[in-house]
Design a protein around this motif. Structure first.
Motif, PDB file in Angstrom:
ATOM      1  N   VAL A  53       0.861  -1.181   0.000  1.00  0.00           N
ATOM      2  CA  VAL A  53       0.000   0.000   0.000  1.00  0.00           C
ATOM      3  C   VAL A  53       0.895   1.227   0.000  1.00  0.00           C
ATOM      4  N   GLU A  54       0.497   2.239  -0.777  1.00  0.00           N
ATOM      5  CA  GLU A  54       1.220   3.499  -0.816  1.00  0.00           C
ATOM      6  C   GLU A  54       0.293   4.586  -0.281  1.00  0.00           C
ATOM      7  N   VAL A  55       0.791   5.371   0.674  1.00  0.00           N
ATOM      8  CA  VAL A  55      -0.008   6.423   1.306  1.00  0.00           C
ATOM      9  C   VAL A  55       0.699   7.767   1.180  1.00  0.00           C
ATOM     10  N   THR A  56      -0.029   8.841   1.450  1.00  0.00           N
ATOM     11  CA  THR A  56       0.573  10.167   1.364  1.00  0.00           C
ATOM     12  C   THR A  56       1.288  10.572   2.651  1.00  0.00           C
ATOM     13  N   ASN A  57       0.909   9.970   3.786  1.00  0.00           N
ATOM     14  CA  ASN A  57       1.546  10.314   5.054  1.00  0.00           C
ATOM     15  C   ASN A  57       1.652   9.055   5.913  1.00  0.00           C
ATOM     16  N   ILE A  58       2.857   8.520   6.035  1.00  0.00           N
ATOM     17  CA  ILE A  58       3.059   7.245   6.731  1.00  0.00           C
ATOM     18  C   ILE A  58       2.669   7.325   8.203  1.00  0.00           C
ATOM     19  N   SER A  59       2.836   8.467   8.826  1.00  0.00           N
ATOM     20  CA  SER A  59       2.533   8.566  10.257  1.00  0.00           C
ATOM     21  C   SER A  59       1.041   8.402  10.536  1.00  0.00           C
ATOM     22  N   LYS A  60       0.196   8.691   9.567  1.00  0.00           N
ATOM     23  CA  LYS A  60      -1.246   8.524   9.766  1.00  0.00           C
ATOM     24  C   LYS A  60      -1.657   7.056   9.805  1.00  0.00           C
ATOM     25  N   VAL A  61      -0.825   6.188   9.273  1.00  0.00           N
ATOM     26  CA  VAL A  61      -1.123   4.756   9.278  1.00  0.00           C
ATOM     27  C   VAL A  61      -1.242   4.244  10.710  1.00  0.00           C
ATOM     28  N   ASP A  62      -0.429   4.801  11.601  1.00  0.00           N
ATOM     29  CA  ASP A  62      -0.414   4.346  12.984  1.00  0.00           C
ATOM     30  C   ASP A  62      -1.775   4.504  13.661  1.00  0.00           C
ATOM     31  N   LYS A  63      -2.591   5.423  13.182  1.00  0.00           N
ATOM     32  CA  LYS A  63      -3.932   5.626  13.746  1.00  0.00           C
ATOM     33  C   LYS A  63      -4.856   4.440  13.472  1.00  0.00           C
ATOM     34  N   PHE A  64      -4.483   3.593  12.522  1.00  0.00           N
ATOM     35  CA  PHE A  64      -5.342   2.485  12.114  1.00  0.00           C
ATOM     36  C   PHE A  64      -4.812   1.112  12.551  1.00  0.00           C
ATOM     37  N   THR A  65      -3.802   1.114  13.395  1.00  0.00           N
ATOM     38  CA  THR A  65      -3.229  -0.147  13.852  1.00  0.00           C
ATOM     39  C   THR A  65      -4.272  -1.022  14.535  1.00  0.00           C
ATOM     40  N   SER A  66      -5.094  -0.440  15.386  1.00  0.00           N
ATOM     41  CA  SER A  66      -6.089  -1.253  16.105  1.00  0.00           C
ATOM     42  C   SER A  66      -7.108  -1.868  15.146  1.00  0.00           C
ATOM     43  N   GLU A  67      -7.466  -1.148  14.083  1.00  0.00           N
ATOM     44  CA  GLU A  67      -8.385  -1.705  13.094  1.00  0.00           C
ATOM     45  C   GLU A  67      -7.749  -2.879  12.355  1.00  0.00           C
ATOM     46  N   MET A  68      -6.460  -2.763  12.039  1.00  0.00           N
ATOM     47  CA  MET A  68      -5.761  -3.879  11.394  1.00  0.00           C
ATOM     48  C   MET A  68      -5.717  -5.080  12.340  1.00  0.00           C
ATOM     49  N   GLU A  69      -5.473  -4.825  13.616  1.00  0.00           N
ATOM     50  CA  GLU A  69      -5.428  -5.911  14.596  1.00  0.00           C
ATOM     51  C   GLU A  69      -6.803  -6.573  14.734  1.00  0.00           C
ATOM     52  N   GLU A  70      -7.867  -5.789  14.642  1.00  0.00           N
ATOM     53  CA  GLU A  70      -9.215  -6.357  14.689  1.00  0.00           C
ATOM     54  C   GLU A  70      -9.474  -7.283  13.498  1.00  0.00           C
ATOM     55  N   LEU A  71      -8.776  -7.045  12.398  1.00  0.00           N
ATOM     56  CA  LEU A  71      -8.897  -7.902  11.214  1.00  0.00           C
ATOM     57  C   LEU A  71      -7.968  -9.119  11.292  1.00  0.00           C
ATOM     58  N   GLY A  72      -7.246  -9.235  12.393  1.00  0.00           N
ATOM     59  CA  GLY A  72      -6.385 -10.395  12.591  1.00  0.00           C
ATOM     60  C   GLY A  72      -4.922 -10.168  12.240  1.00  0.00           C
ATOM     61  N   TYR A  73      -4.547  -8.940  11.934  1.00  0.00           N
ATOM     62  CA  TYR A  73      -3.154  -8.635  11.593  1.00  0.00           C
ATOM     63  C   TYR A  73      -2.364  -8.282  12.838  1.00  0.00           C
ATOM     64  N   GLU A  74      -1.084  -8.611  12.809  1.00  0.00           N
ATOM     65  CA  GLU A  74      -0.169  -8.211  13.859  1.00  0.00           C
ATOM     66  C   GLU A  74       0.665  -7.052  13.337  1.00  0.00           C
ATOM     67  N   SER A  75       0.790  -6.015  14.120  1.00  0.00           N
ATOM     68  CA  SER A  75       1.573  -4.846  13.724  1.00  0.00           C
ATOM     69  C   SER A  75       3.030  -5.048  14.112  1.00  0.00           C
ATOM     70  N   HIS A  76       3.932  -4.749  13.160  1.00  0.00           N
ATOM     71  CA  HIS A  76       5.366  -4.882  13.408  1.00  0.00           C
ATOM     72  C   HIS A  76       6.095  -3.548  13.277  1.00  0.00           C
ATOM     73  N   GLY A  77       5.363  -2.463  13.106  1.00  0.00           N
ATOM     74  CA  GLY A  77       6.014  -1.163  12.944  1.00  0.00           C
ATOM     75  C   GLY A  77       6.839  -1.123  11.669  1.00  0.00           C
ATOM     76  N   GLU A  78       8.003  -0.488  11.753  1.00  0.00           N
ATOM     77  CA  GLU A  78       8.879  -0.384  10.572  1.00  0.00           C
ATOM     78  C   GLU A  78       9.507  -1.726  10.217  1.00  0.00           C
ATOM     79  N   TYR A  79       9.794  -2.516  11.195  1.00  0.00           N
ATOM     80  CA  TYR A  79      10.330  -3.877  11.043  1.00  0.00           C
ATOM     81  C   TYR A  79      11.563  -3.919  10.151  1.00  0.00           C
TER      82      TYR A  79
END
Length: 117
Positions: free
Chosen positions: A2-28
């Motif tokens: 996925v390509e976004v205009t502002n990477i820092s805004k992605v962090d606001k959606f981490t909990s929604e991704m986790e609700e979909l079963g994804y694990e967040s790894h940050g920059e990794y």
């Protein structure tokens, strides 16, 4: 990917991704990326998110395109990943390190191929 205009805004959606079963790894390990995986030890999905203009976008796409164009390399890469997963079932750092040299070789080939097309 996925390509976004502002990477820092992605962090606001981490909990929604986790609700979909994804694990967040940050920059990794890749600056200015957000990485999510799904499936735990039996991973079924992974999502790379980059900000528009990040050079990793072209590198990832070139790698993908090279593997599609060279199924024998894709098979070798798959076999390498399977071997590493068996050798390091709970050590993701060693798994990633084990792929590193191979990825660098393919990145060079992929970059050269992309420049000629």
């Amino acid at each position: 990917m996925v390509e976004v205009t502002n990477i820092s805004k992605v962090d606001k959606f981490t909990s929604e991704m986790e609700e979909l079963g994804y694990e967040s790894h940050g920059e990794y390990g890749i600056p200015n990326r957000r990485f999510f995986s799904k499936g735990g030890d039996n991973r079924t999905h992974h999502v790379h998110i980059f900000e528009h203009g990040n050079g990793e976008i072209d590198r990832h796409l070139a790698f993908r395109d090279y593997m599609i164009a060279h199924p024998e390399e894709a098979l070798k890469y798959s076999q390498l990943k399977q071997t590493l997963a068996e050798k390091f079932p709970t050590n993701i750092a060693m798994y990633i390190e084990g792929k590193n040299d191979y990825i660098k070789v393919i990145d060079k080939k992929a970059s050269k191929l992309r420049r000629t097309n």
